[in-house]
Design an enzyme around this catalytic site. Structure first.
Site, PDB file in Angstrom:
ATOM      1  N   HIS A  30       0.863  -1.185   0.000  1.00  0.00           N
ATOM      2  CA  HIS A  30       0.000   0.000   0.000  1.00  0.00           C
ATOM      3  C   HIS A  30       0.904   1.241   0.000  1.00  0.00           C
ATOM      4  O   HIS A  30       2.147   1.116  -0.064  1.00  0.00           O
ATOM      5  CB  HIS A  30      -0.949  -0.023   1.197  1.00  0.00           C
ATOM      6  N   HIS A  33       4.044   1.329   2.172  1.00  0.00           N
ATOM      7  CA  HIS A  33       5.226   0.621   1.659  1.00  0.00           C
ATOM      8  C   HIS A  33       5.918   1.440   0.570  1.00  0.00           C
ATOM      9  O   HIS A  33       7.144   1.526   0.523  1.00  0.00           O
ATOM     10  CB  HIS A  33       4.815  -0.715   1.027  1.00  0.00           C
ATOM     11  N   VAL A 173       1.742   6.090   7.119  1.00  0.00           N
ATOM     12  CA  VAL A 173       0.859   6.756   6.147  1.00  0.00           C
ATOM     13  C   VAL A 173      -0.576   6.435   6.548  1.00  0.00           C
ATOM     14  O   VAL A 173      -0.895   5.290   6.882  1.00  0.00           O
ATOM     15  CB  VAL A 173       1.159   6.273   4.709  1.00  0.00           C
ATOM     16  N   LEU A 181      -2.542   3.008   7.319  1.00  0.00           N
ATOM     17  CA  LEU A 181      -2.610   2.010   6.249  1.00  0.00           C
ATOM     18  C   LEU A 181      -1.962   0.711   6.719  1.00  0.00           C
ATOM     19  O   LEU A 181      -0.920   0.728   7.373  1.00  0.00           O
ATOM     20  CB  LEU A 181      -1.911   2.520   4.985  1.00  0.00           C
ATOM     21  N   SER A 182      -2.610  -0.397   6.413  1.00  0.00           N
ATOM     22  CA  SER A 182      -2.120  -1.712   6.811  1.00  0.00           C
ATOM     23  C   SER A 182      -2.708  -2.744   5.867  1.00  0.00           C
ATOM     24  O   SER A 182      -3.855  -2.602   5.416  1.00  0.00           O
ATOM     25  CB  SER A 182      -2.579  -2.014   8.240  1.00  0.00           C
ATOM     26  N   ARG A 184      -3.752  -5.453   6.692  1.00  0.00           N
ATOM     27  CA  ARG A 184      -4.881  -6.100   7.384  1.00  0.00           C
ATOM     28  C   ARG A 184      -6.163  -5.265   7.308  1.00  0.00           C
ATOM     29  O   ARG A 184      -7.236  -5.783   7.616  1.00  0.00           O
ATOM     30  CB  ARG A 184      -4.506  -6.413   8.837  1.00  0.00           C
TER      31      ARG A 184
END
Ligand code: PAF
Length: 275
Positions: A30, A33, A173, A181-182, A184
């Site tokens: 995402h 990253h 982020v 953001l993750s 999961r």
């Protein structure tokens, strides 16, 4: 972008001159990253990303099998971010026989907070990160600050083993509503996704109270946990800790961080905020 499935292929392609940056990931990339890839670019002549869902850091019953694997989309994003090399080994490449040597972080760092609720997790992380460091031999490596405890464990591992690697933490982020953001987040139902930003609001409120001089830390933590419970969450912890070592602060300590982990439905989310 070159894709390497074997250690030998990556080693042959790794630049022998200039600085090499490593960005280890478990894929399902995402914007958080990709921001790490961009920071990596600014610190190195060659960027190596890795995608490997590391079984060693999952407990039985956790989401190893269902962890989202989106390899084709990940490759497109990495190539667009200007990453030169992707190391994407399979399990047989990383663990040709069951891993019997491990990096065991000390319990005072790895047995608290997430380590209390996910015993053995940081041993699995430290072991695979050590392997990735030895495979890629980077000059610099980047990890997201959302995994605050992971970053601390890796920094300490690098220091205590005298690894010649600079560790850089990338900013978390967030979505517009504050949710970190993750990978999961993709597990959340529509209703849960609407509720999920509460985690960040709760730790922001706690951080603000501390900034305004509140010293009743355990009462603040309980209040935050209650706010989550009342809204359908099952919190593992909301904890105010010292940034440096994540130990309990006393009233005169500064340099604090609020960390939280809580389950919403079947999804476990974590977040943190420096005070
Ligand atoms: O943060 C992650 O995605 C993982 O824990 C890591 C660092 C790639 C190790 O498997």
């Amino acid at each position: 972008m070159q894709i390497h499935e074997t250690i030998a292929s990556l080693r042959a392609a790794r630049s022998k001159s200039g600085r090499v940056a490593l960005v280890p990931t478990m894929g399902n990339l995402h914007a958080g990253h990709i921001a790490l890839m961009t920071v990596a670019r600014g610190h190195a002549d060659q960027v190596i990303a890795t995608i490997f869902v590391n079984r060693l850091q999952f407990r039985p019953g956790e989401d190893f099998d269902s962890y989202p694997r989106t390899f084709a989309a990940d490759c497109e994003k990495l190539a667009a971010a200007g990453v030169e090399h992707l190391f994407a080994p399979d399990e047989a490449q990383m663990y040709p026989q069951p891993q019997s040597y491990h990096v065991e972080p000390p319990p005072e760092q790895a047995g608290i907070l997430d380590g209390e609720f996910r015993p053995g997790h940081f041993r699995g992380v430290a072991t695979v990160v050590m392997k990735l460091f030895l495979i890629a031999q980077p000059d610099v490596a980047l990890f997201g600050r959302k995994d605050y405890q992971q970053l601390m464990v890796i920094r300490n591992m690098v220091r205590e083993f005298n690894l010649p690697i600079e560790i850089i933490g990338g900013e978390t982020v967030r979505a517009e509503d504050g949710l970190a953001l993750s990978s999961r987040n993709g597990y959340l139902t529509t209703g849960e996704r609407a509720e999920a930003p509460r985690l960040y609001r709760v730790i922001t409120d706690l951080a603000n109270e501390v900034r305004n001089g509140a010293k009743n830390y355990s009462a603040l933590e309980s209040k935050a946990m209650n706010k989550l419970s009342l809204n359908g969450w099952t919190p593992d912890y909301v904890a105010l800790r010292k940034k440096l070592d994540l130990q309990l602060p006393s009233a005169h300590d500064s340099g604090l961080v609020v960390l939280a982990a809580a389950r919403l439905g079947s999804t476990r989310l974590i977040d943190n905020l420096e005070v």
